[in-house]
Every structure is written in C-alpha cells, then in structure tokens.
Scaffold this active site. Structure first.
Site, PDB file in Angstrom:
ATOM      1  N   LYS A  47      37.556  53.706  32.909  1.00 29.52           N
ATOM      2  CA  LYS A  47      38.892  53.371  33.419  1.00 29.52           C
ATOM      3  C   LYS A  47      39.524  52.286  32.551  1.00 29.52           C
ATOM      4  CE  LYS A  47      38.200  49.688  36.725  1.00 29.52           C
ATOM      5  NZ  LYS A  47      39.030  48.882  37.531  1.00 29.52           N
ATOM      6  N   LYS A  54      41.393  45.439  32.020  1.00 28.71           N
ATOM      7  CA  LYS A  54      41.971  44.262  31.354  1.00 28.71           C
ATOM      8  C   LYS A  54      41.016  43.677  30.337  1.00 28.71           C
ATOM      9  CE  LYS A  54      43.541  42.648  35.751  1.00 28.71           C
ATOM     10  NZ  LYS A  54      42.282  42.779  36.481  1.00 28.71           N
ATOM     11  N   LYS A 106      29.045  46.786  36.389  1.00 28.55           N
ATOM     12  CA  LYS A 106      29.429  45.577  35.646  1.00 28.55           C
ATOM     13  C   LYS A 106      28.222  44.786  35.173  1.00 28.55           C
ATOM     14  CE  LYS A 106      34.204  44.902  37.019  1.00 28.55           C
ATOM     15  NZ  LYS A 106      35.284  43.985  37.349  1.00 28.55           N
TER      16      LYS A 106
HETATM   17  N1  AQP Z   1      42.480  51.933  35.362  1.00 25.44           N
HETATM   18  C1  AQP Z   1      42.931  51.780  36.587  1.00 25.44           C
HETATM   19  N2  AQP Z   1      43.588  52.783  37.200  1.00 25.44           N
HETATM   20  C2  AQP Z   1      44.072  52.623  38.458  1.00 25.44           C
HETATM   21  N3  AQP Z   1      43.960  51.472  39.162  1.00 25.44           N
HETATM   22  C3  AQP Z   1      43.323  50.442  38.578  1.00 25.44           C
HETATM   23  N4  AQP Z   1      43.043  49.187  38.994  1.00 25.44           N
HETATM   24  C4  AQP Z   1      42.374  48.524  38.021  1.00 25.44           C
HETATM   25  N5  AQP Z   1      42.191  49.335  36.960  1.00 25.44           N
HETATM   26  C5  AQP Z   1      42.777  50.530  37.272  1.00 25.44           C
HETATM   27  C6  AQP Z   1      43.456  48.637  40.286  1.00 25.44           C
HETATM   28  O1  AQP Z   1      44.165  47.433  40.052  1.00 25.44           O
HETATM   29  C7  AQP Z   1      43.952  46.555  41.161  1.00 25.44           C
HETATM   30  C8  AQP Z   1      43.672  45.176  40.668  1.00 25.44           C
HETATM   31  O2  AQP Z   1      42.484  45.214  39.931  1.00 25.44           O
HETATM   32  P1  AQP Z   1      41.558  43.956  39.784  1.00 25.44           P
HETATM   33  O3  AQP Z   1      42.110  43.075  38.764  1.00 25.44           O
HETATM   34  O4  AQP Z   1      41.356  43.288  41.063  1.00 25.44           O
HETATM   35  O5  AQP Z   1      40.146  44.536  39.395  1.00 25.44           O
HETATM   36  P2  AQP Z   1      39.629  45.611  38.417  1.00 25.44           P
HETATM   37  O6  AQP Z   1      39.637  46.936  39.103  1.00 25.44           O
HETATM   38  O7  AQP Z   1      38.312  45.113  37.970  1.00 25.44           O
HETATM   39  O8  AQP Z   1      40.687  45.629  37.221  1.00 25.44           O
HETATM   40  P3  AQP Z   1      40.413  45.739  35.681  1.00 25.44           P
HETATM   41  O9  AQP Z   1      41.723  45.890  35.019  1.00 25.44           O
HETATM   42  O10 AQP Z   1      39.366  46.767  35.393  1.00 25.44           O
HETATM   43  O11 AQP Z   1      39.877  44.290  35.323  1.00 25.44           O
HETATM   44  P4  AQP Z   1      38.491  43.843  34.706  1.00 25.44           P
HETATM   45  O12 AQP Z   1      38.499  44.295  33.280  1.00 25.44           O
HETATM   46  O13 AQP Z   1      38.498  42.359  34.811  1.00 25.44           O
HETATM   47  O14 AQP Z   1      37.376  44.459  35.506  1.00 25.44           O
HETATM   48  C9  AQP Z   1      42.823  47.154  42.001  1.00 25.44           C
HETATM   49  O15 AQP Z   1      43.375  47.720  43.160  1.00 25.44           O
HETATM   50  C10 AQP Z   1      42.242  48.218  41.119  1.00 25.44           C
HETATM   51  O16 AQP Z   1      41.725  49.308  41.865  1.00 25.44           O
END
Ligand code: AQP
Length: 326
Positions: free
Chosen positions: A193, A196, A112
């Site tokens: 992956k 959001k 990140k």
């Molecule tokens: N692409 C994914 N496939 C499977 N699981 C996923 N998770 C996130 N993306 C995927 C799981 O969703 C849970 C909540 O995620 P989070 O919001 O705490 O953090 P993150 O992993 O950083 O999610 P994002 O969507 O990628 O958000 P941003 O863009 O803000 O970084 C976690 O259990 C995660 O594993």
C-alpha cells in the site's frame, strides 16, 4: 443529536493520495452528518524512530493539510494528540487489561515489526493507544479501512471487557465503512500500500507535490507489457492506476474502460496526471494561504484542544475511579 466520529492520522511523513482517498476525503464529507473529532496522532508516530524536529514540522504540516483538505473547525474539532495527556494515561490503564496474545495477533504489528531491526514495545502496544484515543471521547463511529478493522475490533473488545469487569464506562464504537476500493497501492510497487514512510522517491503521490513531479511519478509508475486498460486485479500496476483514475474522476470502472478503449498507457497516464494535478491544486493553494496566516493553525488546534480536553478528562477520571486508583 449527531453521532460522534473520531479518527486520526500519523504525521510520519507528508499526506499522500492513499491517505486522502482512503480517509481524509471521507472525514471531510462526513462533517455534515456527524460530529467530527479529528486528531494528528503524533504520539503514534513514535512507534517507529523519528527525528524530533522533523516530527514537529510534519505534525504542524499535517494539521494544516487537514484544514486545507476541508476539515472545517466550525463543524469539527481538530487537535494534536500529544496535547491531551489522558491518551497516554488511559493507554496504561487499558494495557493492564489486554493480553499479550491479543496484541500478538495484530497483523499490522506482524507486518511493521518485520521491517524493523529491533521493533519497539510501542509498536506492539500501538492498538491499545488507538483504543484509548477512541474510547476517551465516547465515540459512536470510527472510520475503518481494511488495515484498521482488526484494531477497531480489539478496541470494541477492550471496551466491552472493561465495562463488564469494572462497570459501565466506555461507549462501544461502531465501524464506519467508507468508499469501497479506496485502497491505493505504491506507484513503484503495487504489491504494497502507498505509505508515507516508504523510502522510494517515486512510491507515493503527496498532496503538496508540484505538477511536474506528479507527471514524473506517474510516467514512471509500474504497469506491464500487455498494453490494454482494463480492471484486472491480476495486473496490479494497471489496476491500481485505473482505480485511482476512477476514484478521482468519480466514474464507474466500466466508464473508465470505455473511455480508454484502444488507447495506450501513454495517453492514460497523461489523463491520470491531469486529474491528480487538478485534485491537488486547490489543496496546495489552500495550504499556502493557511501557512501565510501566521498563528491561525495554532489557534484552531488550541480551540480544538479546549473543546476535547474536558471530555477526555471526564472519561479518564471515571475509568481510573472504577479501577480503584486514588
Ligand atoms: N495506501 C492507502 N490507501 C488507502 N488508505 C490509506 N491510509 C493509509 N494509507 C492508505 C489510511 O489513511 C488513514 C491515516 O493513516 P495513518 O497515518 O494513521 O496510518 P497508516 O495507515 O500507517 O498510513 P501510512 O501512510 O501507511 O503511514 P506509515 O508509512 O507511517 O505507516 C488511515 O485511515 C489509513 O487506513
């Protein structure tokens, strides 16, 4: 007595299919077996720059979506991280016991931070806040996908070290491994992956997307020029779409391959669109109903807060006293 599960989701954007399949669907399913404490981790969202009014709106949307997906306030507690001050307070105590070297080894920070021009200190200490979230509630189990495994290991290390140095305070949490393969990749770029906060308009399938938009995104999703439908990880675009189809239709990969033998990408994408739209429809409808019930989501968050706050306060007071703070 049921074991306690804690998990959280960041309101850094809308909830997408990856969040749903990789985490939320399992939180919902686990509610019978575990005592669930679920949290919108809005303080974590601050580790990357946020617009304050958008953050507020997204935080409430995320809480509403969790309820729409099936988080049941009768069986689980749902609350907003920023309403329990002990998360930040315990994070400080724990950050005084963890080394810079341990934090620098976290691969998510490495990933990140390269995307930011000037990465924030909060991004570096994010895993300590995550440890505080988990340890405050004397959590037995934490659901972990591949990307959070290292953070949970650090949480366990922090808890064990604190208990050894200052006296027994924290339960050491175990990982709870969910569905194998529930890692959803970006539709436009299957090498990353689904996220959001990814800027691509065709990158993610959001749970609140209307059927037309779902169809458009899937139609444009990256595939390849080979034309056959088989689970081959060296063909990441097709592999990702097949994986999504298998997870949503609850079929084994061989069954999916048999279903689409001799068919082209067009037919497959149509079937995928249908299964995605069918999955999202009841969630979108429940979301609309919840939104219409004014004050309902706020009252659930308040109930959740009242249930979890005393647990957090007790753990924090104990940790503070053990460390010699008056
Ligand atoms: N692409 C994914 N496939 C499977 N699981 C996923 N998770 C996130 N993306 C995927 C799981 O969703 C849970 C909540 O995620 P989070 O919001 O705490 O953090 P993150 O992993 O950083 O999610 P994002 O969507 O990628 O958000 P941003 O863009 O803000 O970084 C976690 O259990 C995660 O594993």
């Amino acid at each position: 007595m049921k074991e306690r599960v804690f998990s959280g989701i960041q309101p850094t954007g809308g909830m997408h299919l990856g969040n749903y399949l990789g985490a939320i669907k399992q939180w919902v399913d686990w509610q019978d077996r575990y005592e669930g404490i679920f949290c919108v981790v809005n303080a974590h969202a601050l580790t990357t720059p946020q617009n304050p009014s958008a953050l507020q709106e997204q935080s409430l949307q995320m809480a509403t979506l969790l309820l729409a997906c099936g988080i049941d306030p009768k069986r689980s507690k749902l609350f907003m991280q920023s309403q329990v001050n002990e998360h930040g307070a315990l994070c400080w105590l724990l950050s005084c016991g963890v080394s810079m070297g341990d934090l620098a080894r976290m691969t998510q920070f490495k990933d990140k931070s390269t995307k930011e021009k000037s990465p924030l200190a909060g991004l570096f200490t994010y895993p300590v806040l995550m440890a505080a979230d988990i340890l405050l509630y004397q959590t037995d189990c934490v659901p972990v996908g591949a990307d959070q495994k290292q953070h949970l290991e650090l949480t366990r290390h922090i808890a064990l070290k604190f208990n050894r140095d200052f006296g027994e305070c924290f339960k050491v949490p175990k990982p709870l491994i969910g569905d194998v393969g529930a890692r959803v990749m970006g539709l436009d770029d299957p090498s990353v992956k689904m996220s959001k906060s990814h800027p691509g308009a065709l990158h993610a399938l959001f749970l609140l997307d209307e059927p037309d938009l779902i169809a458009k995104k899937i139609k444009k999703a990256t595939t390849d020029s080979i034309g056959t439908l088989c689970f081959d990880p060296t063909r990441p675009g097709v592999y990702n779409l097949l994986n999504i189809y298998a997870l949503l239709s609850q079929q084994e990969s061989a069954q999916v391959e048999a279903q689409f033998e001799g068919k082209g990408y067009g037919d497959f994408k149509k079937a995928l669109t249908e299964v995605v739209a069918e999955t999202f429809k009841p969630i979108r409808e429940a979301y609309t109903r919840l939104q219409a019930q004014r004050g309902y989501v706020a009252s659930i968050l308040q109930e959740g807060l009242e249930a979890v706050q005393p647990i957090a306060a007790q753990t924090y007071q104990h940790a503070k006293t053990l460390m010699g703070l008056l």
